[in-house]
Design a protein around this motif. Structure first.
Motif, PDB file in Angstrom:
ATOM      1  N   GLN A  63     -11.250  -0.745   4.331  1.00  0.00           N
ATOM      2  CA  GLN A  63     -10.794  -0.816   2.942  1.00  0.00           C
ATOM      3  C   GLN A  63      -9.980   0.422   2.616  1.00  0.00           C
ATOM      4  O   GLN A  63     -10.228   1.498   3.166  1.00  0.00           O
ATOM      5  N   GLY A  64      -9.023   0.253   1.725  1.00  0.00           N
ATOM      6  CA  GLY A  64      -8.209   1.381   1.294  1.00  0.00           C
ATOM      7  C   GLY A  64      -7.185   0.918   0.284  1.00  0.00           C
ATOM      8  O   GLY A  64      -7.379  -0.106  -0.386  1.00  0.00           O
ATOM      9  N   TYR A  65      -6.086   1.660   0.196  1.00  0.00           N
ATOM     10  CA  TYR A  65      -5.058   1.385  -0.808  1.00  0.00           C
ATOM     11  C   TYR A  65      -3.692   1.267  -0.144  1.00  0.00           C
ATOM     12  O   TYR A  65      -3.358   2.053   0.729  1.00  0.00           O
ATOM     13  N   ALA A  66      -2.915   0.281  -0.591  1.00  0.00           N
ATOM     14  CA  ALA A  66      -1.569   0.067  -0.076  1.00  0.00           C
ATOM     15  C   ALA A  66      -0.603   0.029  -1.242  1.00  0.00           C
ATOM     16  O   ALA A  66      -0.921  -0.509  -2.310  1.00  0.00           O
ATOM     17  N   ASP A  67       0.579   0.607  -1.037  1.00  0.00           N
ATOM     18  CA  ASP A  67       1.650   0.507  -2.019  1.00  0.00           C
ATOM     19  C   ASP A  67       1.890  -0.979  -2.268  1.00  0.00           C
ATOM     20  O   ASP A  67       2.019  -1.755  -1.313  1.00  0.00           O
ATOM     21  N   ALA A  68       1.953  -1.382  -3.524  1.00  0.00           N
ATOM     22  CA  ALA A  68       2.085  -2.804  -3.857  1.00  0.00           C
ATOM     23  C   ALA A  68       3.363  -3.413  -3.288  1.00  0.00           C
ATOM     24  O   ALA A  68       3.428  -4.627  -3.091  1.00  0.00           O
ATOM     25  N   ASN A  69       4.370  -2.574  -2.999  1.00  0.00           N
ATOM     26  CA  ASN A  69       5.643  -3.082  -2.477  1.00  0.00           C
ATOM     27  C   ASN A  69       5.751  -3.017  -0.956  1.00  0.00           C
ATOM     28  O   ASN A  69       6.731  -3.485  -0.391  1.00  0.00           O
ATOM     29  N   PRO A  78      -5.371   6.080  -3.588  1.00  0.00           N
ATOM     30  CA  PRO A  78      -4.031   5.753  -4.088  1.00  0.00           C
ATOM     31  C   PRO A  78      -3.243   7.011  -4.453  1.00  0.00           C
ATOM     32  O   PRO A  78      -3.801   7.982  -4.962  1.00  0.00           O
ATOM     33  N   GLY A  79      -1.947   6.997  -4.147  1.00  0.00           N
ATOM     34  CA  GLY A  79      -1.070   8.080  -4.545  1.00  0.00           C
ATOM     35  C   GLY A  79      -1.094   9.301  -3.651  1.00  0.00           C
ATOM     36  O   GLY A  79      -0.395  10.278  -3.916  1.00  0.00           O
ATOM     37  N   LYS A  80      -1.858   9.291  -2.572  1.00  0.00           N
ATOM     38  CA  LYS A  80      -1.921  10.415  -1.633  1.00  0.00           C
ATOM     39  C   LYS A  80      -1.636   9.896  -0.236  1.00  0.00           C
ATOM     40  O   LYS A  80      -2.043   8.796   0.121  1.00  0.00           O
ATOM     41  N   ARG A  81      -0.963  10.695   0.544  1.00  0.00           N
ATOM     42  CA  ARG A  81      -0.608  10.270   1.898  1.00  0.00           C
ATOM     43  C   ARG A  81      -1.700  10.664   2.888  1.00  0.00           C
ATOM     44  O   ARG A  81      -1.479  11.425   3.815  1.00  0.00           O
ATOM     45  N   ILE A  82      -2.869  10.142   2.661  1.00  0.00           N
ATOM     46  CA  ILE A  82      -3.991  10.327   3.576  1.00  0.00           C
ATOM     47  C   ILE A  82      -4.148   8.980   4.287  1.00  0.00           C
ATOM     48  O   ILE A  82      -4.826   8.078   3.815  1.00  0.00           O
ATOM     49  N   LEU A  83      -3.472   8.858   5.415  1.00  0.00           N
ATOM     50  CA  LEU A  83      -3.348   7.584   6.106  1.00  0.00           C
ATOM     51  C   LEU A  83      -4.639   7.194   6.826  1.00  0.00           C
ATOM     52  O   LEU A  83      -5.226   7.994   7.547  1.00  0.00           O
ATOM     53  N   ASP A 104       0.669   8.049  -9.861  1.00  0.00           N
ATOM     54  CA  ASP A 104       1.996   8.667  -9.728  1.00  0.00           C
ATOM     55  C   ASP A 104       3.132   7.688 -10.010  1.00  0.00           C
ATOM     56  O   ASP A 104       4.149   7.674  -9.317  1.00  0.00           O
ATOM     57  N   GLY A 105       2.954   6.854 -11.022  1.00  0.00           N
ATOM     58  CA  GLY A 105       4.002   5.921 -11.411  1.00  0.00           C
ATOM     59  C   GLY A 105       4.170   4.717 -10.500  1.00  0.00           C
ATOM     60  O   GLY A 105       5.127   3.958 -10.642  1.00  0.00           O
ATOM     61  N   LYS A 106       3.296   4.541  -9.548  1.00  0.00           N
ATOM     62  CA  LYS A 106       3.367   3.403  -8.629  1.00  0.00           C
ATOM     63  C   LYS A 106       2.113   2.551  -8.758  1.00  0.00           C
ATOM     64  O   LYS A 106       1.057   3.034  -9.150  1.00  0.00           O
TER      65      LYS A 106
END
Length: 166
Positions: A63-69, A78-83, A104-106
């Motif tokens: 589980q994690g977070y992906a840019d919606a685009n 979300p919003g941090k580049r911790i891959l 961060d606006g995304k």
């Protein structure tokens, strides 16, 4: 009594399969248990759930977070580049959306993925992994420069520096 022992054994095996595990190294990801095409990478210390084992591989849930685009990366927050997971284009791995958040606006989608990997390099000891990382940091970074406080840099700034140097 024998039936009780069998039931207990089955329940213990099921609990082991779904207990939190952490990648101890970069692991290849595959669409199925027999595929040889690598479609992504799982990064160290990423928490996974082992769903099942087959053909010397394990089906992992992350589980994690992906840019919606974009559907090529799963991040720890979300919003941090911790891959946590990087995928190739058209990987065949579905990012199952659970919810959405703004950072961060995304827009970031909280997602869950399932992918296969080798049945190795997983540990249930996150504290041991973090201690090992701390030791590596102290033993290797000091060769070139003085040690920085572990709180001096964020994971995002370190990722940014690594990308610039590559």
């Amino acid at each position: 009594m024998r039936k009780l022992a069998i039931v207990c054994g089955v329940l213990c095996a099921m609990a082991t399969l779904h207990a939190a595990q952490y990648a101890t190294e970069v692991k290849n990801l595959y669409v199925d248990s027999k595929d040889s095409k690598v479609v992504g990478k799982l990064l160290p210390t990423t928490e996974v759930q082992v769903i099942k084992k087959e053909n010397a591989r394990v089906l992992l849930a992350v589980q994690g977070y992906a840019d919606a685009n974009l559907n090529l990366a799963v991040y720890f927050v979300p919003g941090k580049r911790i891959l946590s997971v990087g995928l190739i284009k058209d990987s065949g791995i579905a990012l199952k959306k659970q919810s959405s958040v703004q950072a961060d606006g995304k827009t970031y989608n909280k997602v869950k993925i399932e992918a296969w990997s080798e049945d190795d390099a997983l540990s249930d000891d996150i504290n041991g992994l973090l201690a090992q990382a701390k030791d590596m940091y102290e033993q290797n970074c000091f060769i070139c420069h003085g040690l920085h406080s572990v709180k001096e840099y964020t994971a995002e700034s370190c990722a940014h520096q690594m990308i610039i140097k590559v």
